[in-house]
Design an enzyme around this catalytic site. Sequence first.
Site, PDB file in Angstrom:
ATOM      1  N   SER A   1       0.833  -1.210   0.213  1.00  0.00           N
ATOM      2  CA  SER A   1      -0.157  -0.384  -0.351  1.00  0.00           C
ATOM      3  C   SER A   1       0.821   1.551   0.069  1.00  0.00           C
ATOM      4  CB  SER A   1      -0.916   0.026   1.616  1.00  0.00           C
ATOM      5  OG  SER A   1      -1.601   1.545   1.825  1.00  0.00           O
TER       6      SER A   1
ATOM      7  N   HIS B   1      -0.828  -0.958  -3.718  1.00  0.00           N
ATOM      8  CA  HIS B   1      -2.777  -1.170  -3.589  1.00  0.00           C
ATOM      9  C   HIS B   1      -2.458   0.225  -3.136  1.00  0.00           C
ATOM     10  CE1 HIS B   1      -6.447  -2.775  -1.138  1.00  0.00           C
ATOM     11  NE2 HIS B   1      -5.701  -1.098  -0.624  1.00  0.00           N
TER      12      HIS B   1
ATOM     13  N   ASP C   1      -5.122   2.937  -2.068  1.00  0.00           N
ATOM     14  CA  ASP C   1      -5.940   3.829  -1.677  1.00  0.00           C
ATOM     15  C   ASP C   1      -6.471   5.112  -1.878  1.00  0.00           C
ATOM     16  OD1 ASP C   1      -6.046   1.445   0.792  1.00  0.00           O
ATOM     17  OD2 ASP C   1      -3.747   1.964   1.820  1.00  0.00           O
TER      18      ASP C   1
ATOM     19  N   MET D   1      -9.021   7.362  -1.248  1.00  0.00           N
ATOM     20  CA  MET D   1     -10.359   8.301  -0.306  1.00  0.00           C
ATOM     21  C   MET D   1     -11.182   9.472  -0.393  1.00  0.00           C
ATOM     22  SD  MET D   1      -7.881   7.219   3.318  1.00  0.00           S
ATOM     23  CE  MET D   1      -7.248   5.807   3.616  1.00  0.00           C
TER      24      MET D   1
ATOM     25  N   HIS E   1      -8.010   0.237  -3.740  1.00  0.00           N
ATOM     26  CA  HIS E   1      -9.955   0.268  -3.583  1.00  0.00           C
ATOM     27  C   HIS E   1     -10.499   1.216  -3.036  1.00  0.00           C
ATOM     28  CE1 HIS E   1     -10.023  -0.433   1.566  1.00  0.00           C
ATOM     29  NE2 HIS E   1     -10.731   0.134   1.020  1.00  0.00           N
TER      30      HIS E   1
ATOM     31  N   MET F   1     -12.291   3.730  -0.808  1.00  0.00           N
ATOM     32  CA  MET F   1     -13.112   4.234  -0.102  1.00  0.00           C
ATOM     33  C   MET F   1     -14.132   5.375  -0.234  1.00  0.00           C
ATOM     34  SD  MET F   1      -9.944   3.307   2.764  1.00  0.00           S
ATOM     35  CE  MET F   1      -9.338   3.086   1.380  1.00  0.00           C
TER      36      MET F   1
ATOM     37  N   MET G   1     -11.318  -6.304   5.798  1.00  0.00           N
ATOM     38  CA  MET G   1     -10.560  -4.766   6.265  1.00  0.00           C
ATOM     39  C   MET G   1     -10.100  -5.587   7.601  1.00  0.00           C
ATOM     40  SD  MET G   1     -10.321  -2.742   3.972  1.00  0.00           S
ATOM     41  CE  MET G   1      -9.282  -1.219   6.188  1.00  0.00           C
TER      42      MET G   1
ATOM     43  N   ASP H   1      -6.155  -6.521   4.293  1.00  0.00           N
ATOM     44  CA  ASP H   1      -5.766  -4.673   4.709  1.00  0.00           C
ATOM     45  C   ASP H   1      -5.662  -4.268   6.337  1.00  0.00           C
ATOM     46  OD1 ASP H   1      -4.938  -2.465   4.004  1.00  0.00           O
ATOM     47  OD2 ASP H   1      -6.667  -1.916   2.779  1.00  0.00           O
TER      48      ASP H   1
HETATM   49  C1  DX5 Z   1      -6.380   1.430   5.175  1.00  0.00           C
HETATM   50  C2  DX5 Z   1      -6.134   2.028   3.879  1.00  0.00           C
HETATM   51  C3  DX5 Z   1      -4.962   0.446   3.655  1.00  0.00           C
HETATM   52  C4  DX5 Z   1      -3.718   0.938   4.272  1.00  0.00           C
HETATM   53  C5  DX5 Z   1      -2.925  -0.604   5.216  1.00  0.00           C
HETATM   54  O1  DX5 Z   1      -7.770   2.660   5.038  1.00  0.00           O
HETATM   55  O2  DX5 Z   1      -6.950   0.793   3.139  1.00  0.00           O
HETATM   56  O3  DX5 Z   1      -4.698   0.068   2.512  1.00  0.00           O
HETATM   57  O4  DX5 Z   1      -2.869   1.993   4.488  1.00  0.00           O
HETATM   58  O5  DX5 Z   1      -1.608   0.567   5.951  1.00  0.00           O
HETATM   59  P1  DX5 Z   1      -0.749  -0.683   7.395  1.00  0.00           P
HETATM   60  O6  DX5 Z   1      -0.571  -1.204   6.669  1.00  0.00           O
HETATM   61  O7  DX5 Z   1      -0.130   0.506   7.743  1.00  0.00           O
HETATM   62  O8  DX5 Z   1      -1.865  -0.771   7.844  1.00  0.00           O
HETATM   63 ZN    ZN Z   2      -6.029  -0.313   1.187  1.00  0.00          ZN
END
Ligand code: DX5
Ligand code: ZN
Length: 225
Positions: A8, A33, A35, A37, A69, A71, A140, A179
């Site tokens: 990620s 990966h 993320d 948001m 991903h 969100m 998650m 994740d």
């Molecule tokens: C959280 C994300 C994850 C996160 C994982 O909302 O979806 O992908 O970045 O990071 P770590 O490994 O630091 O928990």
């Molecule tokens: Zn994620």
Amino acid sequence: MNVKIASSILTADFSRLGDQVREAIAAGADFIHIDVMDGHFVPPITIGPLIVSALRSIADETDTILDVHLMIEHPEQHIPSFAEAGADIITVHVEACTNLKNTIQHIRSLGVRPGVTLKPNTPLNTIEEILPEVDLVLIMSVEPGYGGQSYIPSSTEKISRLRQMLDERGLTHVELEVDGGIKAHNIAEVAAAGASILVVGSAVFDDAASVSWNMTALRRALACS
Ligand code: DX5
Ligand code: ZN
């Protein structure tokens, strides 16, 4: 099982993102990966299609999967732009979809592999019906929104139950991704519960050690599963 690591980029150094991503891939990351948001579904705002598109050429050079991903609220409105940007996988939250089946079919119709994900407190029965339609289920193991949180211990049991559901239904081709909060100390436990893809963010990019040193430590710990 051949377990894959998805790095990620959420906690990467964005001033040299390309270099960090190349380093993670060279050290053995199978997926990148990403993320996304929106400041509504989760409080922070992060990445849009522009970054996906910028990473597409690195993914092509290195034969790496771009795992997006989402969100975000109303994911259906943004799926075409992430597909166009070059996502290989687009995963949507069951909590954010008004018509999950349509959204999953829409992703597939654009030539992208569809995934579904659920927050830690959302039960597995919310995704039971959609399982035959998806290529990936993402569990998650932290509340979505931030990197660097601790793994929620009850996730392990949820992963095992999903693994059993997939096996019982003959859906062994569906990837089971996990994740949040995965580090060298628990990566073997998560893999042993039945995960096929492990997302790792801060344990790759955050610490004082180099990305390649971190990836090697994770791979070694995984070999013990
Ligand atoms: C959280 C994300 C994850 C996160 C994982 O909302 O979806 O992908 O970045 O990071 P770590 O490994 O630091 O928990
Ligand atoms: Zn994620």
